[in-house]
Enzyme design. Structure first.
Site, PDB file in Angstrom:
ATOM      1  N   LYS A 112       0.822  -1.209   0.000  1.00  0.00           N
ATOM      2  CA  LYS A 112       0.000   0.000   0.000  1.00  0.00           C
ATOM      3  C   LYS A 112       0.854   1.255   0.000  1.00  0.00           C
ATOM      4  CE  LYS A 112      -4.342  -1.593   1.882  1.00  0.00           C
ATOM      5  NZ  LYS A 112      -5.371  -1.438   2.915  1.00  0.00           N
ATOM      6  N   LYS A 197      -7.057 -10.114  -5.607  1.00  0.00           N
ATOM      7  CA  LYS A 197      -8.204 -10.399  -4.755  1.00  0.00           C
ATOM      8  C   LYS A 197      -9.384  -9.494  -5.079  1.00  0.00           C
ATOM      9  CE  LYS A 197      -8.507  -9.160  -0.313  1.00  0.00           C
ATOM     10  NZ  LYS A 197      -8.818  -9.157   1.125  1.00  0.00           N
ATOM     11  N   LYS A 200     -12.352  -4.553  -1.619  1.00  0.00           N
ATOM     12  CA  LYS A 200     -13.409  -3.552  -1.644  1.00  0.00           C
ATOM     13  C   LYS A 200     -12.853  -2.141  -1.743  1.00  0.00           C
ATOM     14  CE  LYS A 200     -13.926  -4.040   3.378  1.00  0.00           C
ATOM     15  NZ  LYS A 200     -12.500  -4.055   3.528  1.00  0.00           N
TER      16      LYS A 200
HETATM   17  N1  TRP Z   1      -7.341  -5.626   8.722  1.00  0.00           N
HETATM   18  C1  TRP Z   1      -8.599  -6.275   8.484  1.00  0.00           C
HETATM   19  C2  TRP Z   1      -8.931  -6.176   6.976  1.00  0.00           C
HETATM   20  O1  TRP Z   1      -8.404  -5.337   6.299  1.00  0.00           O
HETATM   21  C3  TRP Z   1      -9.707  -5.649   9.264  1.00  0.00           C
HETATM   22  C4  TRP Z   1      -9.479  -5.772  10.722  1.00  0.00           C
HETATM   23  C5  TRP Z   1      -9.130  -4.783  11.575  1.00  0.00           C
HETATM   24  C6  TRP Z   1      -9.596  -6.946  11.515  1.00  0.00           C
HETATM   25  N2  TRP Z   1      -9.030  -5.242  12.840  1.00  0.00           N
HETATM   26  C7  TRP Z   1      -9.305  -6.561  12.844  1.00  0.00           C
HETATM   27  C8  TRP Z   1      -9.884  -8.276  11.221  1.00  0.00           C
HETATM   28  C9  TRP Z   1      -9.289  -7.495  13.890  1.00  0.00           C
HETATM   29  C10 TRP Z   1      -9.878  -9.199  12.258  1.00  0.00           C
HETATM   30  C11 TRP Z   1      -9.584  -8.795  13.582  1.00  0.00           C
HETATM   31  O2  TRP Z   1      -9.751  -6.935   6.517  1.00  0.00           O
END
Ligand code: TRP
Length: 341
Positions: A112, A197, A200
């Protein structure tokens, strides 16, 4: 009981990839077999260039979609991250346990940040520290399991490392979590670019099916999916990624097996048609329930308010314990009378 925690980031509209890769499993399994919390992780949406009104809108939409997809507030806790202060409180402590080298090694950060720099933009510091906040999300709740797509496995691994390190240095405070990957369709790929992937974050794309796409839009996107040269229908991820993606989506929607399904088709056209219809049917109830919920915003708000309260009650003692363990002085009002201790 096993505690499960997962989150969705409101940086874009939720996709078929989010649904088949994670959400569906939360609904069908996790909320029934465990003490589960599902969080709209809005703080994470601020790590890249953002529009405040859009983040608000997408957060509300993500929450309604979680409910529309079948998360039941009677069975699990659905809430918004920024409604519970413990995430930010714990994140800072974990920044004092993590190293900058560890952060810079995160694949998602590298990708990113590189993309942002190519565009000539600046990289927010929060993009670098994002995995620490994610670790705080998980550790604050003492989660045993974190069901996510495989692109998040490295971040959950970091949460494990930080939990172990904190416990070793400051005394046992955190449960060490583990990642759980969905059994089928862990990875739905972009219909126009089966090497990447179905995310979104890239806003609109003909290769991305959104949960709220109209049936005709879904059909058009699936019918136009890129397929590989050749005409025989076989399941071969390496040699025929476009075809494999369609077969895997169809399998995930109908409960079949991609290779077995392939044997039943002699043309790409027929496969696409069936896949399109299968996706339309899987999304139909979600869209319908979402429409109902939009007519009742007070209900969603109430669910989120109650969810935040429940979440706070779970996280607070753990985060307080971490504050004490790491060496921060308890404020007077927290002091429990000697006799009760
Ligand atoms: N980083 C995850 C994503 O981009 C989203 C996410 C943030 C998350 N905190 C989390 C997923 C804690 C599981 C647990 O999809």
């Amino acid at each position: 009981m096993t505690r499960v925690f997962s989150g969705v980031k409101p940086t874009g509209h939720l996709t078929l990839g989010n649904y088949l890769g994670a959400l569906r499993q939360w609904v069908a399994e996790d909320q029934h077999r465990s003490d589960a919390l599902f969080c709209v992780v809005d703080l994470h949406a601020l790590t890249v260039d953002h529009d405040p009104a859009r983040v608000r809108r997408l957060s509300r939409q993500a929450a309604s979609l979680l409910l529309a997809a079948g998360l039941d507030p009677e069975l699990c806790t659905v809430f918004v991250q920024s409604h519970v202060d413990e995430h930010a409180r714990l994140s800072y402590l974990l920044e004092c346990v993590a190293t900058d080298g560890e952060m810079r090694r995160m694949i998602q950060y590298k990708e990113k940040a590189a993309r942002e720099r190519v565009r000539g933009g600046s990289v927010r510091l929060s993009l670098l520290t994002y995995p620490v906040l994610m670790a705080a999300d998980i550790l604050a709740y003492g989660a045993d399991e974190v069901p996510v797509g495989d692109d998040q496995a490295q971040h959950v691994e970091l949460a494990r490392d930080l939990a172990v390190r904190f416990n070793q240095r400051y005394g046992h405070t955190f449960v060490v979590p583990r990642v759980t990957l969905p059994k089928v369709a862990a990875r739905v790929m972009n219909l126009q670019d089966p090497a990447s992937k179905m995310g979104k974050s890239e806003d609109v794309g003909p290769g991305i099916v959104y949960l709220l796409d109209e049936p005709d839009v879904v059909r058009r996107k699936v019918m136009r999916a890129v397929t590989d040269s050749g005409s025989e229908v076989v399941h071969d991820r390496a040699a025929r990624p476009g075809l494999a993606n369609l077969l895997e989506i169809l399998a995930a929607c109908t409960g079949g097996d991609p290779a077995a399904l392939a044997a039943g088709y002699s043309s790409y056209g027929a496969l696409k048609k069936d896949t399109a219809e299968a996706v339309v049917e899987v999304l139909r109830p979600v869209r319908e329930r979402h429409r109902e919920l939009c007519g009742d915003p007070g209900y969603v708000e109430g669910v989120l308010r109650a969810g935040a309260e429940k979440a706070r009650a779970v996280a607070r003692p753990t985060v307080d314990a971490a504050y004490r363990a790491i060496g921060l002085l308890a404020p007077e009002e927290d002091v429990v009378p000697e006799a009760v201790r």
